[in-house]
Design a protein around this motif. Structure first.
Motif, PDB file in Angstrom:
ATOM      1  N   SER A  52       7.158  13.715  -6.388  1.00  0.00           N
ATOM      2  CA  SER A  52       6.372  14.064  -5.318  1.00  0.00           C
ATOM      3  C   SER A  52       4.925  14.188  -6.023  1.00  0.00           C
ATOM      4  O   SER A  52       4.748  14.243  -7.178  1.00  0.00           O
ATOM      5  N   PHE A  53       4.097  13.535  -5.348  1.00  0.00           N
ATOM      6  CA  PHE A  53       2.678  13.669  -6.169  1.00  0.00           C
ATOM      7  C   PHE A  53       1.519  13.803  -4.967  1.00  0.00           C
ATOM      8  O   PHE A  53       1.924  13.686  -3.751  1.00  0.00           O
ATOM      9  N   LEU A  54       0.165  14.350  -5.374  1.00  0.00           N
ATOM     10  CA  LEU A  54      -0.356  14.497  -4.511  1.00  0.00           C
ATOM     11  C   LEU A  54      -1.991  14.395  -5.187  1.00  0.00           C
ATOM     12  O   LEU A  54      -2.033  14.599  -6.606  1.00  0.00           O
ATOM     13  N   LEU A  55      -3.077  14.277  -4.442  1.00  0.00           N
ATOM     14  CA  LEU A  55      -4.446  14.174  -5.217  1.00  0.00           C
ATOM     15  C   LEU A  55      -5.151  15.220  -4.599  1.00  0.00           C
ATOM     16  O   LEU A  55      -4.979  15.596  -3.318  1.00  0.00           O
ATOM     17  N   ASP A  56      -6.124  16.167  -5.223  1.00  0.00           N
ATOM     18  CA  ASP A  56      -7.141  16.906  -4.677  1.00  0.00           C
ATOM     19  C   ASP A  56      -7.731  16.153  -3.625  1.00  0.00           C
ATOM     20  O   ASP A  56      -8.319  15.031  -3.854  1.00  0.00           O
ATOM     21  N   PHE A 106     -10.495  13.734  -4.188  1.00  0.00           N
ATOM     22  CA  PHE A 106     -10.527  12.415  -4.980  1.00  0.00           C
ATOM     23  C   PHE A 106      -9.586  11.504  -3.897  1.00  0.00           C
ATOM     24  O   PHE A 106      -8.934  10.559  -4.589  1.00  0.00           O
ATOM     25  N   HIS A 107      -9.431  11.652  -2.769  1.00  0.00           N
ATOM     26  CA  HIS A 107      -8.781  10.706  -1.904  1.00  0.00           C
ATOM     27  C   HIS A 107      -9.669   9.128  -1.930  1.00  0.00           C
ATOM     28  O   HIS A 107     -10.969   9.610  -1.671  1.00  0.00           O
ATOM     29  N   GLY A 108      -8.975   8.400  -1.353  1.00  0.00           N
ATOM     30  CA  GLY A 108      -9.695   7.194  -1.091  1.00  0.00           C
ATOM     31  C   GLY A 108     -10.389   6.561  -2.285  1.00  0.00           C
ATOM     32  O   GLY A 108     -11.351   5.522  -2.086  1.00  0.00           O
ATOM     33  N   LYS A 109      -9.871   6.585  -3.421  1.00  0.00           N
ATOM     34  CA  LYS A 109     -10.913   6.063  -4.489  1.00  0.00           C
ATOM     35  C   LYS A 109      -9.636   5.263  -5.222  1.00  0.00           C
ATOM     36  O   LYS A 109     -10.095   4.875  -6.585  1.00  0.00           O
ATOM     37  N   TYR A 140      -6.952   6.362  -6.785  1.00  0.00           N
ATOM     38  CA  TYR A 140      -6.315   7.316  -7.642  1.00  0.00           C
ATOM     39  C   TYR A 140      -4.745   7.434  -7.453  1.00  0.00           C
ATOM     40  O   TYR A 140      -3.975   7.552  -8.188  1.00  0.00           O
ATOM     41  N   GLY A 141      -4.356   7.233  -6.075  1.00  0.00           N
ATOM     42  CA  GLY A 141      -3.013   7.476  -5.531  1.00  0.00           C
ATOM     43  C   GLY A 141      -2.148   6.284  -6.522  1.00  0.00           C
ATOM     44  O   GLY A 141      -1.074   6.715  -6.976  1.00  0.00           O
ATOM     45  N   LYS A 142      -2.278   4.972  -6.318  1.00  0.00           N
ATOM     46  CA  LYS A 142      -1.633   4.106  -7.082  1.00  0.00           C
ATOM     47  C   LYS A 142      -1.523   4.262  -8.387  1.00  0.00           C
ATOM     48  O   LYS A 142      -0.544   4.046  -9.097  1.00  0.00           O
ATOM     49  N   GLU A 162       3.947   9.082   8.923  1.00  0.00           N
ATOM     50  CA  GLU A 162       2.410   8.995   9.415  1.00  0.00           C
ATOM     51  C   GLU A 162       1.591   9.217   8.276  1.00  0.00           C
ATOM     52  O   GLU A 162       0.533   9.029   8.452  1.00  0.00           O
ATOM     53  N   ASN A 163       2.201   9.152   7.268  1.00  0.00           N
ATOM     54  CA  ASN A 163       1.519   9.363   5.970  1.00  0.00           C
ATOM     55  C   ASN A 163       1.190   7.995   5.190  1.00  0.00           C
ATOM     56  O   ASN A 163       1.538   7.589   4.334  1.00  0.00           O
ATOM     57  N   ILE A 164       0.026   7.059   5.921  1.00  0.00           N
ATOM     58  CA  ILE A 164      -0.059   5.703   5.576  1.00  0.00           C
ATOM     59  C   ILE A 164      -0.519   5.691   4.307  1.00  0.00           C
ATOM     60  O   ILE A 164      -0.156   4.861   3.652  1.00  0.00           O
TER      61      ILE A 164
HETATM   62  C1  LIG Z   1      -0.850  10.043  -1.059  1.00  0.00           C
HETATM   63  C2  LIG Z   1      -2.023  10.009  -1.759  1.00  0.00           C
HETATM   64  C3  LIG Z   1      -1.756  10.523  -3.272  1.00  0.00           C
HETATM   65  C4  LIG Z   1      -2.693   8.630  -1.721  1.00  0.00           C
HETATM   66  O1  LIG Z   1      -4.054   8.909  -2.111  1.00  0.00           O
HETATM   67  P1  LIG Z   1      -5.219   7.690  -2.317  1.00  0.00           P
HETATM   68  O2  LIG Z   1      -5.295   6.872  -3.544  1.00  0.00           O
HETATM   69  O3  LIG Z   1      -6.383   8.544  -2.175  1.00  0.00           O
HETATM   70  O4  LIG Z   1      -5.112   7.007  -0.717  1.00  0.00           O
HETATM   71  P2  LIG Z   1      -5.998   6.172  -0.335  1.00  0.00           P
HETATM   72  O5  LIG Z   1      -6.727   6.902   0.655  1.00  0.00           O
HETATM   73  O6  LIG Z   1      -6.826   5.083  -1.133  1.00  0.00           O
HETATM   74  O7  LIG Z   1      -5.109   4.945   0.451  1.00  0.00           O
HETATM   75  C5  LIG Z   1      -4.145   4.189   0.041  1.00  0.00           C
HETATM   76  C6  LIG Z   1      -4.113   2.865   0.805  1.00  0.00           C
HETATM   77  O8  LIG Z   1      -3.789   3.316   2.140  1.00  0.00           O
HETATM   78  C7  LIG Z   1      -4.860   2.732   2.962  1.00  0.00           C
HETATM   79  N1  LIG Z   1      -5.127   3.833   4.077  1.00  0.00           N
HETATM   80  C8  LIG Z   1      -5.504   4.912   4.041  1.00  0.00           C
HETATM   81  N2  LIG Z   1      -5.258   5.495   5.239  1.00  0.00           N
HETATM   82  C9  LIG Z   1      -5.167   4.668   5.967  1.00  0.00           C
HETATM   83  C10 LIG Z   1      -5.039   4.711   7.379  1.00  0.00           C
HETATM   84  N3  LIG Z   1      -5.394   5.534   8.213  1.00  0.00           N
HETATM   85  N4  LIG Z   1      -4.862   3.517   8.049  1.00  0.00           N
HETATM   86  C11 LIG Z   1      -4.528   2.281   7.220  1.00  0.00           C
HETATM   87  N5  LIG Z   1      -4.517   2.352   5.899  1.00  0.00           N
HETATM   88  C12 LIG Z   1      -4.976   3.407   5.418  1.00  0.00           C
HETATM   89  C13 LIG Z   1      -6.181   2.737   2.092  1.00  0.00           C
HETATM   90  O9  LIG Z   1      -6.936   2.009   2.362  1.00  0.00           O
HETATM   91  C14 LIG Z   1      -5.662   2.366   0.807  1.00  0.00           C
HETATM   92  O10 LIG Z   1      -5.135   0.755   0.938  1.00  0.00           O
HETATM   93  P3  LIG Z   1      -5.477  -0.349  -0.217  1.00  0.00           P
HETATM   94  O11 LIG Z   1      -4.355   0.270  -1.164  1.00  0.00           O
HETATM   95  O12 LIG Z   1      -5.058  -1.573   0.188  1.00  0.00           O
HETATM   96  O13 LIG Z   1      -6.887  -0.064  -0.658  1.00  0.00           O
HETATM   97  C15 LIG Z   1      -3.115  11.146  -1.184  1.00  0.00           C
HETATM   98  O14 LIG Z   1      -3.325  10.689   0.110  1.00  0.00           O
HETATM   99  C16 LIG Z   1      -2.281  12.540  -1.088  1.00  0.00           C
HETATM  100  O15 LIG Z   1      -2.460  13.253  -2.005  1.00  0.00           O
HETATM  101  N6  LIG Z   1      -1.893  12.871  -0.072  1.00  0.00           N
HETATM  102  C17 LIG Z   1      -1.589  14.228   0.175  1.00  0.00           C
HETATM  103  C18 LIG Z   1      -0.100  14.530  -0.343  1.00  0.00           C
HETATM  104  C19 LIG Z   1       0.777  13.395  -0.093  1.00  0.00           C
HETATM  105  O16 LIG Z   1       0.946  13.030   1.114  1.00  0.00           O
HETATM  106  N7  LIG Z   1       1.523  13.237  -1.185  1.00  0.00           N
HETATM  107  C20 LIG Z   1       2.736  11.865  -1.136  1.00  0.00           C
HETATM  108  C21 LIG Z   1       3.866  12.484  -0.572  1.00  0.00           C
HETATM  109  S1  LIG Z   1       5.159  11.227  -0.416  1.00  0.00           S
END
Ligand SMILES: CC(C)(COP(=O)(O)OP(=O)(O)OC[C@H]1O[C@@H](n2cnc3c(N)ncnc32)[C@H](O)[C@@H]1OP(=O)(O)O)[C@@H](O)C(=O)NCCC(=O)NCCS
Length: 337
Positions: free
Chosen positions: A267-271, A274-277, A279-281, A307-309
């Motif tokens: 399980s992982f999450l970001l504050d 810090f989304h959209g930068k 850091y998720g990857k 739904e969690n794109i």
């Molecule tokens: C999951 C999570 C860690 C990803 O964080 P992040 O790195 O900030 O994610 P981003 O906003 O950069 O999105 C990742 C990719 O999805 C794309 N994306 C984001 N929202 C999108 C949307 N609505 N439609 C299409 N693409 C989308 C981004 O453009 C990005 O694409 P890229 O890698 O080609 O640049 C973060 O969203 C989070 O903490 N979410 C809440 C907790 C959670 O859901 N954890 C995972 C449980 S399985």
């Protein structure tokens, strides 16, 4: 005069990966570079073709001076493949206060047709080492006339995001065209094991609306319950719980719950700030790298709401395989042995 061969500002002289290397721009490459620039004038900020005279004077009076400076405004390299110069580029408009710089690059014109993607990707990888590992810059960016769309997917694959489109910014063949800026930030993200001191911040994250929206358990979390759950998790032998930090600020977490057949559910999450930068990857990639140093695992599993794109994209970008889709949740896995 002997042309200098080493930049004072860089710790390393040569940056290499496989058959490609960046070496401080060589005097002997100046004429070839001039031809490439003239052939590709259409995408450069250059009004007139360069002459031999221009180029000689540029190398003698401008380029040679960069080598000895403590804070040159540009650092240029010859790009070699198996020792042969196939391009040139570097960091330009270096801003030493804000620690950012623009990337410039031109490859040998006849390689543009068939090897554009490959050579650009190799170049980005090497110039990033110069910018982030050696110079410790914070951000690098490209500034490109909107004329070469195939460049954008290469930038995206290398972790750059489109930061701005400057509308009708340049006059080109009597038409105003857009300029695109793609950038990459030096994400020096580090992981440390979670400790009791993190119980408040992890509660704030877990109870955040955006985070809850995609969680499997959607009910409200109470602080007392979180406290118990959290202290159990950080002491349990079957759980590895990391906090991710950037510049000593906690920005998120990644946790691995491990079963008796050496499979970990992550399980992982970001504050949310810090989304959209990107850091998720990074947190996912580093989390896996670190957990595998601590535990022998056969499989890592992630369960994601359809739904969690952002999360779906993050798992896919690290080549996790989709194994099932049940009740609007997709299960991803990656095997390690
Ligand atoms: C999951 C999570 C860690 C990803 O964080 P992040 O790195 O900030 O994610 P981003 O906003 O950069 O999105 C990742 C990719 O999805 C794309 N994306 C984001 N929202 C999108 C949307 N609505 N439609 C299409 N693409 C989308 C981004 O453009 C990005 O694409 P890229 O890698 O080609 O640049 C973060 O969203 C989070 O903490 N979410 C809440 C907790 C959670 O859901 N954890 C995972 C449980 S399985």
């Amino acid at each position: 005069m002997e042309f200098p061969k080493r930049y004072k500002v860089l710790e390393k002289k040569i940056f290499s990966k496989g058959i490609f290397s960046l070496i401080p721009i060589r005097f002997e490459d100046r004429i070839t570079i001039m031809h490439w620039r003239n052939e590709q004038i259409y995408h450069l900020r250059q009004n007139q073709p360069l002459t031999l005279e221009n180029q000689e004077s540029y190398f003698k009076n401008i380029v040679s001076k960069l080598f000895e400076q403590d804070q040159p405004n540009q650092i240029l390299f010859s790009i070699l493949e198996n020792g042969e110069c196939i391009g040139y580029g570097g960091l330009v408009h270096i801003n030493w206060i804000d620690k950012n710089a623009e990337i410039s690059f031109i490859m040998q014109t006849n390689l543009e047709q068939n090897r554009f993607d490959e050579i650009w990707s190799e170049y980005l990888n090497l110039v990033e080492k110069v910018a982030f590992s050696d110079l410790k810059l914070h951000k690098i960016f490209t500034y490109a006339f909107d004329l070469r769309p195939k460049l954008y997917s290469i930038l995206s694959k290398s972790g750059y995001t489109e930061e701005a489109r400057l509308k009708e910014h340049c006059l080109f063949n009597e038409n105003y065209i857009d300029v695109l800026i793609h950038s990459k930030i030096n994400h020096s993200l580090t992981l440390r094991l979670a400790s009791l001191e993190d119980e408040n911040i992890t509660y704030d994250w877990a109870s955040n609306k955006i985070v809850r929206q995609y969680a499997i358990q959607k009910e409200e979390i109470y602080f007392e319950d979180h406290k118990n759950w959290f202290s159990n998790k950080i002491t349990a032998a079957d759980c590895i719980y990391f906090i991710a930090e950037v510049n000593n600020t906690p920005i998120g977490s990644i946790r691995f719950d491990i079963n008796n057949i050496k499979e970990a559910l992550l399980s992982f999450l970001l504050d949310p700030q810090f989304h959209g930068k990107g850091y998720g990857k990074i947190i996912l990639e580093k989390g896996i790298e670190e957990v595998l140093k601590l535990k022998e695992l056969y499989k890592i599993i992630g369960v994601v709401s359809i739904e969690n794109i952002p999360s779906l994209k993050t798992f896919k970008s690290l080549e996790f395989q989709q194994v099932s889709e049940i009740d609007a949740y997709i299960t991803y896995e990656k095997k390690y042995k």
